[in-house]
Motif scaffolding. Structure first.
Motif, PDB file in Angstrom:
ATOM      1  N   MET A  32       9.399 -36.078 -22.435  1.00 46.33           N
ATOM      2  CA  MET A  32       9.540 -34.869 -22.953  1.00 46.33           C
ATOM      3  C   MET A  32      10.927 -34.717 -23.569  1.00 46.33           C
ATOM      4  O   MET A  32      11.926 -35.723 -23.521  1.00 46.33           O
ATOM      5  N   ARG A  33      10.870 -33.737 -24.477  1.00 48.94           N
ATOM      6  CA  ARG A  33      11.787 -33.789 -25.393  1.00 48.94           C
ATOM      7  C   ARG A  33      12.472 -32.696 -25.566  1.00 48.94           C
ATOM      8  O   ARG A  33      12.482 -31.368 -24.804  1.00 48.94           O
ATOM      9  N   PRO A  34      13.813 -31.776 -26.050  1.00 47.79           N
ATOM     10  CA  PRO A  34      14.367 -31.086 -26.186  1.00 47.79           C
ATOM     11  C   PRO A  34      13.425 -29.604 -26.805  1.00 47.79           C
ATOM     12  O   PRO A  34      13.315 -29.561 -27.558  1.00 47.79           O
ATOM     13  N   GLY A  35      14.181 -28.780 -25.571  1.00 48.61           N
ATOM     14  CA  GLY A  35      13.609 -28.053 -25.591  1.00 48.61           C
ATOM     15  C   GLY A  35      12.523 -27.394 -24.878  1.00 48.61           C
ATOM     16  O   GLY A  35      11.995 -26.358 -24.599  1.00 48.61           O
ATOM     17  N   GLU A  36      12.166 -28.420 -24.609  1.00 49.67           N
ATOM     18  CA  GLU A  36      10.822 -28.303 -23.597  1.00 49.67           C
ATOM     19  C   GLU A  36      11.508 -27.824 -21.756  1.00 49.67           C
ATOM     20  O   GLU A  36      12.769 -28.311 -21.608  1.00 49.67           O
ATOM     21  N   ALA A  37      11.381 -27.378 -21.476  1.00 45.32           N
ATOM     22  CA  ALA A  37      11.473 -25.802 -19.661  1.00 45.32           C
ATOM     23  C   ALA A  37      11.144 -27.041 -19.228  1.00 45.32           C
ATOM     24  O   ALA A  37      10.265 -27.925 -18.818  1.00 45.32           O
ATOM     25  N   VAL A  38      11.593 -26.638 -17.829  1.00 52.56           N
ATOM     26  CA  VAL A  38      12.083 -28.123 -17.044  1.00 52.56           C
ATOM     27  C   VAL A  38      12.749 -26.929 -15.479  1.00 52.56           C
ATOM     28  O   VAL A  38      13.324 -26.083 -15.946  1.00 52.56           O
ATOM     29  N   ALA A  39      11.804 -27.498 -14.205  1.00 51.83           N
ATOM     30  CA  ALA A  39      12.732 -26.352 -13.184  1.00 51.83           C
ATOM     31  C   ALA A  39      13.016 -27.297 -12.432  1.00 51.83           C
ATOM     32  O   ALA A  39      12.738 -28.785 -11.693  1.00 51.83           O
ATOM     33  N   ILE A  40      14.009 -27.003 -11.586  1.00 44.75           N
ATOM     34  CA  ILE A  40      15.491 -27.988 -10.697  1.00 44.75           C
ATOM     35  C   ILE A  40      15.739 -27.148  -9.258  1.00 44.75           C
ATOM     36  O   ILE A  40      15.650 -26.103  -9.893  1.00 44.75           O
ATOM     37  N   SER A  41      15.273 -28.169  -8.400  1.00 39.69           N
ATOM     38  CA  SER A  41      15.716 -27.039  -7.257  1.00 39.69           C
ATOM     39  C   SER A  41      17.388 -28.412  -7.020  1.00 39.69           C
ATOM     40  O   SER A  41      16.851 -29.954  -7.013  1.00 39.69           O
ATOM     41  N   ASP A  42      18.443 -27.899  -6.484  1.00 41.52           N
ATOM     42  CA  ASP A  42      19.071 -28.755  -5.972  1.00 41.52           C
ATOM     43  C   ASP A  42      19.763 -28.922  -4.492  1.00 41.52           C
ATOM     44  O   ASP A  42      20.448 -29.497  -4.152  1.00 41.52           O
ATOM     45  N   GLY A  43      18.229 -28.851  -4.027  1.00 44.38           N
ATOM     46  CA  GLY A  43      18.513 -28.635  -2.306  1.00 44.38           C
ATOM     47  C   GLY A  43      19.579 -28.078  -1.736  1.00 44.38           C
ATOM     48  O   GLY A  43      19.466 -28.709   0.287  1.00 44.38           O
ATOM     49  N   ASP A  44      19.975 -27.037  -2.188  1.00 43.27           N
ATOM     50  CA  ASP A  44      21.341 -25.823  -1.447  1.00 43.27           C
ATOM     51  C   ASP A  44      20.809 -25.054  -1.784  1.00 43.27           C
ATOM     52  O   ASP A  44      21.659 -24.195  -1.922  1.00 43.27           O
ATOM     53  N   ASN A  45      19.202 -24.883  -2.030  1.00 46.69           N
ATOM     54  CA  ASN A  45      18.774 -23.215  -1.656  1.00 46.69           C
ATOM     55  C   ASN A  45      18.714 -22.837  -3.238  1.00 46.69           C
ATOM     56  O   ASN A  45      19.221 -21.408  -3.105  1.00 46.69           O
ATOM     57  N   LEU A  46      19.764 -22.966  -4.467  1.00 52.43           N
ATOM     58  CA  LEU A  46      19.350 -22.773  -5.480  1.00 52.43           C
ATOM     59  C   LEU A  46      18.356 -23.532  -6.515  1.00 52.43           C
ATOM     60  O   LEU A  46      17.999 -24.673  -6.351  1.00 52.43           O
ATOM     61  N   LYS A  47      17.478 -22.841  -7.134  1.00 50.51           N
ATOM     62  CA  LYS A  47      16.703 -23.277  -8.281  1.00 50.51           C
ATOM     63  C   LYS A  47      16.810 -22.983  -9.720  1.00 50.51           C
ATOM     64  O   LYS A  47      17.723 -21.012  -9.728  1.00 50.51           O
ATOM     65  N   TYR A  48      17.018 -23.725 -10.560  1.00 43.12           N
ATOM     66  CA  TYR A  48      17.195 -23.515 -11.671  1.00 43.12           C
ATOM     67  C   TYR A  48      16.264 -23.899 -13.268  1.00 43.12           C
ATOM     68  O   TYR A  48      15.325 -23.995 -12.960  1.00 43.12           O
ATOM     69  N   ARG A  49      15.802 -23.038 -13.721  1.00 43.39           N
ATOM     70  CA  ARG A  49      15.393 -22.933 -14.846  1.00 43.39           C
ATOM     71  C   ARG A  49      16.446 -23.184 -15.606  1.00 43.39           C
ATOM     72  O   ARG A  49      17.315 -23.220 -16.731  1.00 43.39           O
ATOM     73  N   CYS A  50      15.626 -24.312 -16.881  1.00 45.02           N
ATOM     74  CA  CYS A  50      16.300 -25.473 -17.844  1.00 45.02           C
ATOM     75  C   CYS A  50      15.613 -25.688 -18.722  1.00 45.02           C
ATOM     76  O   CYS A  50      14.143 -25.274 -18.624  1.00 45.02           O
ATOM     77  N   VAL A  51      15.684 -26.065 -20.114  1.00 40.81           N
ATOM     78  CA  VAL A  51      15.510 -26.853 -20.935  1.00 40.81           C
ATOM     79  C   VAL A  51      15.777 -28.125 -20.943  1.00 40.81           C
ATOM     80  O   VAL A  51      17.654 -28.115 -20.779  1.00 40.81           O
ATOM     81  N   VAL A  52      15.621 -29.035 -21.755  1.00 42.68           N
ATOM     82  CA  VAL A  52      16.101 -29.957 -22.076  1.00 42.68           C
ATOM     83  C   VAL A  52      16.956 -30.577 -23.082  1.00 42.68           C
ATOM     84  O   VAL A  52      16.254 -29.821 -24.641  1.00 42.68           O
TER      85      VAL A  52
END
Length: 245
Positions: A32-52
């Motif tokens: 995965m390179r900078p700019g690629e999208a990633v989904a993240i879950s924090d185990g505390d009822n929140l999820k995030y859409r991020c990029v590297v």
């Protein structure tokens, strides 16, 4: 989109920091390179859409683009108490149970369980099952990684199940599909549910009677005899369809 889990402490402002083995997986396996999208879950009822954003010493840096509440969890906490099956069937059961929304899988040593695990083997199996649960949680977009507990005796499992609101024990000698439908329909959102599934050969009658004394409802899943790796997934599918949304 690749999906990873973090703890809330790894979320700092508008950045999320990935650590541990996931860094190598992101950087060297997935490349995965900078700019690629990633989904993240924090185990505390929140999820995030991020990029590297990049890689630092021993960690990956992600920039948060969007925060959202988790919407992939069932409105009931469901624990699958699975009688230890033979061979590698437990791996399939853990994987599919997590995909279907189970919050925890508890391996249970019953009277008819052929598999006998000593302490060393049990620890190795548990590690493997937990890895499978994590992989399945990522694939399914779960909000957290369900736990696979250590192997319990049947009595220990019944004691643990005593804390739950509803107990179900699919049993090949149970009769009355209409009664089974009523029991499933009575489960309300917010309740905790335990499901007891026997190993190959099923439960002995004394085990079923003990579960009923603990408050379990013996139900039928139909006229066909289901394998141990099928029965739990069948009732989980029914509950998912019944409770979802």
């Amino acid at each position: 989109m690749q999906h990873f889990f973090v703890t809330p402490s790894q979320v700092e402002g508008e950045r999320i920091y990935i650590e541990g083995s996931d860094v190598n997986h992101m950087k060297n396996v997935l490349r995965m390179r900078p700019g690629e999208a990633v989904a993240i879950s924090d185990g505390d009822n929140l999820k995030y859409r991020c990029v590297v954003e990049g890689y630092e010493e021993g960690r990956a840096v992600l920039a948060i683009q969007q925060r959202m509440p988790v919407d992939t969890e069932l409105p009931c906490r469901i624990i699958l108490f699975q009688g230890l099956p033979k061979q590698d069937k437990m791996e399939l059961i853990v994987q599919k149970a997590v995909e279907l929304g189970a919050s925890q899988v508890v391996p249970v040593a019953t009277r008819r369980s052929v598999v006998k695990l000593d302490e060393k083997k049990a620890a190795k199996k548990l590690q493997r099952w937990q890895q499978i649960a994590e992989s399945a949680a990522k694939q399914a977009g779960r909000g957290y990684i369900p736990q696979v507990s250590s192997v319990l005796s049947y009595q220990e499992a019944l004691e643990k199940a005593g804390e739950l609101d509803v107990l179900l024990i699919p049993y090949e000698l149970a009769e009355g599909m209409e009664e089974a439908r009523k029991v499933v329909a009575s489960i309300a959102q917010g309740q905790s549910v335990g499901i007891f599934i026997g190993p190959e050969g099923g439960f002995e009658k004394e085990e079923v009677d003990a579960a009923i004394r603990q408050g379990a409802k013996a139900i039928t899943l139909g006229r066909r005899i289901l394998r141990t790796e099928t029965a739990g997934l069948a009732i989980l599918s029914i509950l998912m369809f019944r409770l979802e949304g």
